[in-house]
Design a protein around this motif. Structure first.
Motif, PDB file in Angstrom:
ATOM      1  N   LYS A   1      25.027   6.497 -19.972  1.00  0.00           N
ATOM      2  CA  LYS A   1      25.464   4.721 -19.674  1.00  0.00           C
ATOM      3  C   LYS A   1      26.540   4.797 -20.393  1.00  0.00           C
ATOM      4  O   LYS A   1      27.092   5.233 -21.638  1.00  0.00           O
ATOM      5  N   THR A   2      27.662   4.418 -19.351  1.00  0.00           N
ATOM      6  CA  THR A   2      28.905   4.281 -19.876  1.00  0.00           C
ATOM      7  C   THR A   2      29.650   2.863 -20.194  1.00  0.00           C
ATOM      8  O   THR A   2      28.091   1.795 -19.731  1.00  0.00           O
ATOM      9  N   VAL A   3      30.356   3.504 -21.237  1.00  0.00           N
ATOM     10  CA  VAL A   3      30.757   1.463 -21.247  1.00  0.00           C
ATOM     11  C   VAL A   3      31.446   0.771 -20.787  1.00  0.00           C
ATOM     12  O   VAL A   3      31.410  -0.531 -20.837  1.00  0.00           O
ATOM     13  N   LEU A   4      31.694   1.324 -19.163  1.00  0.00           N
ATOM     14  CA  LEU A   4      31.723   0.066 -18.183  1.00  0.00           C
ATOM     15  C   LEU A   4      30.451  -0.461 -17.605  1.00  0.00           C
ATOM     16  O   LEU A   4      30.825  -1.140 -16.613  1.00  0.00           O
ATOM     17  N   GLY A   5      29.796   0.483 -17.826  1.00  0.00           N
ATOM     18  CA  GLY A   5      28.497   0.177 -16.998  1.00  0.00           C
ATOM     19  C   GLY A   5      26.841   0.396 -15.955  1.00  0.00           C
ATOM     20  O   GLY A   5      26.786   0.866 -16.841  1.00  0.00           O
ATOM     21  N   PRO A   6      28.317   1.548 -15.448  1.00  0.00           N
ATOM     22  CA  PRO A   6      26.989   2.195 -14.855  1.00  0.00           C
ATOM     23  C   PRO A   6      26.373   3.320 -15.306  1.00  0.00           C
ATOM     24  O   PRO A   6      27.030   3.758 -16.431  1.00  0.00           O
ATOM     25  N   VAL A   7      25.677   4.012 -15.235  1.00  0.00           N
ATOM     26  CA  VAL A   7      24.202   5.086 -15.530  1.00  0.00           C
ATOM     27  C   VAL A   7      24.734   6.561 -14.300  1.00  0.00           C
ATOM     28  O   VAL A   7      24.508   6.361 -13.556  1.00  0.00           O
ATOM     29  N   THR A   8      25.422   7.131 -15.191  1.00  0.00           N
ATOM     30  CA  THR A   8      26.047   8.211 -14.644  1.00  0.00           C
ATOM     31  C   THR A   8      25.321   9.378 -14.726  1.00  0.00           C
ATOM     32  O   THR A   8      24.521   9.337 -15.232  1.00  0.00           O
ATOM     33  N   TYR A   9      25.697  10.379 -13.691  1.00  0.00           N
ATOM     34  CA  TYR A   9      24.433  11.135 -13.499  1.00  0.00           C
ATOM     35  C   TYR A   9      25.535  12.979 -12.970  1.00  0.00           C
ATOM     36  O   TYR A   9      26.298  12.896 -12.440  1.00  0.00           O
ATOM     37  N   ASP A  10      25.097  13.404 -13.954  1.00  0.00           N
ATOM     38  CA  ASP A  10      25.862  14.912 -13.979  1.00  0.00           C
ATOM     39  C   ASP A  10      24.569  15.979 -13.173  1.00  0.00           C
ATOM     40  O   ASP A  10      23.825  16.851 -14.023  1.00  0.00           O
ATOM     41  N   PRO A  11      25.162  16.081 -11.878  1.00  0.00           N
ATOM     42  CA  PRO A  11      23.663  17.454 -11.583  1.00  0.00           C
ATOM     43  C   PRO A  11      24.348  18.875 -12.007  1.00  0.00           C
ATOM     44  O   PRO A  11      23.031  19.886 -11.664  1.00  0.00           O
ATOM     45  N   GLU A  12      25.229  18.794 -12.287  1.00  0.00           N
ATOM     46  CA  GLU A  12      25.508  20.657 -13.356  1.00  0.00           C
ATOM     47  C   GLU A  12      25.003  20.980 -14.512  1.00  0.00           C
ATOM     48  O   GLU A  12      23.732  21.524 -15.114  1.00  0.00           O
ATOM     49  N   LYS A  13      24.254  19.409 -15.388  1.00  0.00           N
ATOM     50  CA  LYS A  13      23.515  19.340 -16.616  1.00  0.00           C
ATOM     51  C   LYS A  13      22.492  19.334 -16.286  1.00  0.00           C
ATOM     52  O   LYS A  13      21.800  18.976 -16.799  1.00  0.00           O
ATOM     53  N   CYS A  14      21.541  18.685 -14.837  1.00  0.00           N
ATOM     54  CA  CYS A  14      20.026  18.482 -14.431  1.00  0.00           C
ATOM     55  C   CYS A  14      19.581  19.594 -14.533  1.00  0.00           C
ATOM     56  O   CYS A  14      19.554  20.870 -13.650  1.00  0.00           O
ATOM     57  N   MET A  15      18.172  19.590 -15.069  1.00  0.00           N
ATOM     58  CA  MET A  15      17.101  21.003 -15.371  1.00  0.00           C
ATOM     59  C   MET A  15      16.328  20.508 -13.963  1.00  0.00           C
ATOM     60  O   MET A  15      15.358  21.324 -14.051  1.00  0.00           O
ATOM     61  N   GLY A  16      16.002  19.948 -13.935  1.00  0.00           N
ATOM     62  CA  GLY A  16      15.121  18.863 -12.387  1.00  0.00           C
ATOM     63  C   GLY A  16      13.703  18.829 -13.490  1.00  0.00           C
ATOM     64  O   GLY A  16      12.827  18.857 -12.215  1.00  0.00           O
ATOM     65  N   CYS A  17      13.924  18.138 -14.147  1.00  0.00           N
ATOM     66  CA  CYS A  17      12.736  17.910 -15.227  1.00  0.00           C
ATOM     67  C   CYS A  17      11.501  16.655 -14.204  1.00  0.00           C
ATOM     68  O   CYS A  17      10.989  16.224 -14.941  1.00  0.00           O
ATOM     69  N   ARG A  18      12.585  15.903 -13.233  1.00  0.00           N
ATOM     70  CA  ARG A  18      11.474  14.473 -13.057  1.00  0.00           C
ATOM     71  C   ARG A  18      11.297  13.528 -14.135  1.00  0.00           C
ATOM     72  O   ARG A  18      10.988  12.835 -13.794  1.00  0.00           O
ATOM     73  N   TYR A  19      12.028  13.700 -15.398  1.00  0.00           N
ATOM     74  CA  TYR A  19      11.648  12.935 -16.379  1.00  0.00           C
ATOM     75  C   TYR A  19      12.029  11.262 -15.945  1.00  0.00           C
ATOM     76  O   TYR A  19      11.471  10.614 -16.267  1.00  0.00           O
ATOM     77  N   CYS A  20      12.999  11.138 -15.180  1.00  0.00           N
ATOM     78  CA  CYS A  20      13.834   9.953 -15.352  1.00  0.00           C
ATOM     79  C   CYS A  20      13.219   9.293 -14.034  1.00  0.00           C
ATOM     80  O   CYS A  20      12.610   7.846 -14.460  1.00  0.00           O
ATOM     81  N   MET A  21      12.374  10.022 -13.151  1.00  0.00           N
ATOM     82  CA  MET A  21      11.752   9.093 -12.289  1.00  0.00           C
ATOM     83  C   MET A  21      10.489   8.595 -12.745  1.00  0.00           C
ATOM     84  O   MET A  21       9.692   6.847 -12.312  1.00  0.00           O
ATOM     85  N   GLN A  22       9.610   9.142 -14.074  1.00  0.00           N
ATOM     86  CA  GLN A  22       8.571   8.549 -14.379  1.00  0.00           C
ATOM     87  C   GLN A  22       8.743   7.326 -15.439  1.00  0.00           C
ATOM     88  O   GLN A  22       8.567   6.607 -15.073  1.00  0.00           O
ATOM     89  N   ALA A  23       9.884   7.725 -16.219  1.00  0.00           N
ATOM     90  CA  ALA A  23      10.591   6.315 -16.956  1.00  0.00           C
ATOM     91  C   ALA A  23      11.321   5.389 -16.680  1.00  0.00           C
ATOM     92  O   ALA A  23      11.354   4.127 -16.680  1.00  0.00           O
TER      93      ALA A  23
END
Ligand code: SF4
Ligand code: SF4
Ligand code: SF4
Length: 248
Positions: free
Chosen positions: A79-101
């Motif tokens: 979550k950025t101070v500016l407001g957008p919620v950003t995503y970094d594919p380099e860090k993502c390990m594919g657990c898909r927890y975000c999809m469930q949450a």
């Protein structure tokens, strides 16, 4: 000053210029077939949804206290101070927890890609951090999608309701739902009639998420899903690496 998007369903003419501008911004294909798909997906990060004679938009709500961020084990979502919620594919390990949450069923997954990423709208973080409007707001020909400071947009939404009380349902969606969102809605009718979820708590979900996880006796099964996701993508990456190695 946190930014936001104000979508006014009473002004929207369903032209889908926002969809096209979003696709262009991400370098995604866009044609009549994709335009007719009224759901968000890995190749369509925002969509117009038709409700009889009315329209609504779907996109990541860029929540003020995002559940997706709170459950991501590797900090791929921020979550950025500016407001957008950003995503970094380099860090993502594919657990898909975000999809469930996510309470809005926003994150989607590139199932057909050899190295899949999660996809979602990031409220045009790069553009906004350079002082530009989101691509969808810039493209909207009638001001139905507006981008600016959240406080100013809330004040403007209140003004629109008080100036034309007969044209508006007298509430703003996004002020408090799940602790508040960066995407705000105005509508002529109760929000559920344009497909918005009205049964969500006003309390931020990250708090609920962890409280529920702590209490769940079958938290092991949740962990299993997580580990299954890690196993899946790790193996997928190894397979790709093996194939690339053979090809050399
Ligand atoms: S709408 Fe879902 S994906 Fe978007 S910020 Fe909120 S929790 Fe995250
Ligand atoms: S804010 Fe940007 S990423 Fe989000 S829907 Fe609009 S154009 Fe797409
Ligand atoms: S560009 Fe504006 S008017 Fe056209 S569909 Fe999108 S929000 Fe509605």
């Amino acid at each position: 000053m946190p930014k936001a998007i104000l979508y006014d369903s009473t002004l929207c003419i369903g032209c889908r210029a926002c969809e096209g501008a979003c696709a262009e911004r991400w370098g995604l294909p866009y044609n009549d077939k994709i335009a007719s798909e009224e759901r968000i997906s890995a190749h369509k990060l925002t969509t117009i949804v038709t409700h009889g004679e009315r329209f609504s938009r779907r996109l990541c709500m860029n929540c003020l206290q995002p559940a997706c961020v709170s459950v991501c084990p590797v900090g791929a979502l921020q979550k950025t101070v500016l407001g957008p919620v950003t995503y970094d594919p380099e860090k993502c390990m594919g657990c898909r927890y975000c999809m469930q949450a996510c309470p809005f069923q926003v994150p989607t997954y590139e199932w057909s890609s050899w190295l899949p990423r999660m996809r979602k709208c990031d409220m045009c973080y790069e553009r906004q951090s350079h002082g530009k409007l989101t691509a969808c707001a810039e493209a909207c020909p009638v001001g139905a999608t507006k981008n600016g400071d959240r406080d100013a947009l809330i004040a403007e939404a209140h003004e629109r309701i008080s100036e034309k009380p007969d044209q508006y349902y007298k509430k703003i969606y996004g002020l408090d739902v799940v602790g508040g969102t960066s995407v705000l809605y105005l509508s002529a009718v109760p929000f559920e009639q344009i497909g918005l979820r009205t049964n969500l708590p006003q309390e931020p979900l990250p708090m609920l998420t962890w409280r529920v996880l702590e209490m769940l006796p079958d938290v092991v099964s949740t962990g299993t899903v997580l580990l299954g996701g890690i196993w899946w993508i790790t193996n997928r990456r190894a397979e790709v690496a093996r194939k690339e190695g053979k090809g050399k």
